[in-house]
Enzyme design. Structure first.
Site, mmCIF file in Angstrom:
data_model
loop_
_atom_site.group_PDB
_atom_site.id
_atom_site.type_symbol
_atom_site.label_atom_id
_atom_site.label_comp_id
_atom_site.label_asym_id
_atom_site.label_seq_id
_atom_site.Cartn_x
_atom_site.Cartn_y
_atom_site.Cartn_z
ATOM 1 C CG ASP A 143 -1.117 7.444 -5.617
ATOM 2 O OD1 ASP A 143 -1.746 7.361 -6.651
ATOM 3 O OD2 ASP A 143 -1.373 8.302 -4.827
ATOM 4 C CG ASN A 175 0.753 4.331 -12.494
ATOM 5 O OD1 ASN A 175 1.869 4.410 -12.185
ATOM 6 N ND2 ASN A 175 0.148 3.159 -12.187
ATOM 7 C CG ASN A 234 -8.208 1.447 -7.799
ATOM 8 O OD1 ASN A 234 -7.108 0.989 -7.779
ATOM 9 N ND2 ASN A 234 -8.376 2.764 -7.272
ATOM 10 C CD1 TRP A 235 -13.816 -2.890 -7.452
ATOM 11 C CD2 TRP A 235 -13.726 -3.459 -9.825
ATOM 12 N NE1 TRP A 235 -13.181 -4.217 -7.807
ATOM 13 C CE2 TRP A 235 -13.153 -4.678 -9.063
ATOM 14 C CE3 TRP A 235 -13.759 -3.473 -11.153
ATOM 15 C CZ2 TRP A 235 -12.438 -5.823 -9.750
ATOM 16 C CZ3 TRP A 235 -13.448 -4.383 -11.729
ATOM 17 C CH2 TRP A 235 -12.820 -5.554 -11.339
ATOM 18 C CD GLU A 254 9.298 3.737 11.803
ATOM 19 O OE1 GLU A 254 9.265 4.912 11.349
ATOM 20 O OE2 GLU A 254 9.109 3.295 12.826
#
Length: 253
Positions: free
Chosen positions: A29, A31, A77-78, A216
């Site tokens: 995550d 970018n 994400n589309w 975790e």
């Protein structure tokens, strides 16, 4: 799920003696924010993030991680702009073409989890070619989550089990947690021990929902394109200091 951890220095560990997780997940995550902070289009961040993905993948394989699952493209994400989605599709195609051409000697077994039928015929063909090339490799298993969503994965598994019940191959009361796990995309693999989320966001984002019941988590404020092997090592050090109880009570020492 374990509590998220903030960025904090972990005590020095003898890394030659530490207990590595078998299975690591990474939510790649940040970018877009990385690019925007530099006045660049979001696609530029995805390009740099893709290069970092290769580096971190190779590093995980070199230190003995057995399974690595990376979140590359979610079912949500589309909803992003057509330009950004198009740039991501081109990156996926470029990565797979390079993998087939340049990484033939690497002992990394690449698998794809998610509904890949939504991609273009060219991309689907590259996915199948990559699977075929990798099928006999014995090194680290790399799961690339593409058009993946944890809820969709569970629905898909339940639908398969319902079909078995309908055909008389399985009774409803025979459906167990193990039956569901055996119909997930990660069937036959251990659940993730550790999931790392760069970018500082404190959410799971529909990633490995079933598998991460006792995983975790380590959250870092570092955006994915800037996430280095040393940042990975710090996350592994943090993991090694955790006491995993899996719902039980920790024994006194």
């Amino acid at each position: 799920m374990a509590l998220f951890s903030a960025n904090k220095p972990a005590p020095a560990l003898d890394r030659s003696l530490r207990r590595l997780p078998q299975h690591v997940g990474i939510i790649m995550d940040g970018n877009g924010r990385w690019a925007q902070k530099r006045g660049l289009p979001r696609s530029a961040g995805h390009t740099v993030g893709a290069q970092n993905f290769k580096k971190i993948t190779r590093y995980c394989a070199s230190i003995g991680i057995r399974y690595l699952t990376v979140y590359a493209f979610s079912t949500e994400n589309w909803k992003r702009s057509e330009e950004e989605v198009g740039a991501l599709m081109r990156l996926f195609q470029q990565y797979l073409e390079e993998s087939l051409r340049d990484f033939l000697d690497e002992d990394i077994k690449v698998r794809f989890i998610g509904d890949t039928t939504a991609f273009s015929p060219r991309l689907q063909k590259l996915i199948e070619e990559t699977r075929e090339v990798c099928k006999n490799r014995t090194g680290m298993v790399l799961n690339i989550a593409m058009n993946y969503g944890g809820r969709a994965e569970i629905v898909h598994a339940v639908q398969q089990l319902c079909e078995k019940v309908q055909r008389g191959e399985l009774a409803p009361n025979e459906v167990t947690e193990q039956q569901i796990a055996d119909h997930l995309y990660t069937a036959g693999q251990p659940d993730p021990d550790l999931i790392i989320r760069p970018s500082g966001e404190m959410r799971v984002s529909n990633f490995l929902l079933w598998q991460s019941a006792y995983t975790e988590y380590v959250v870092s404020d570092i955006l994915w394109p800037d996430f280095t092997p040393e940042d990975l090592e710090k996350a592994l050090d943090d993991y090694c200091l955790r006491h995993r109880r899996f719902g039980g009570v920790e024994e006194s020492r």
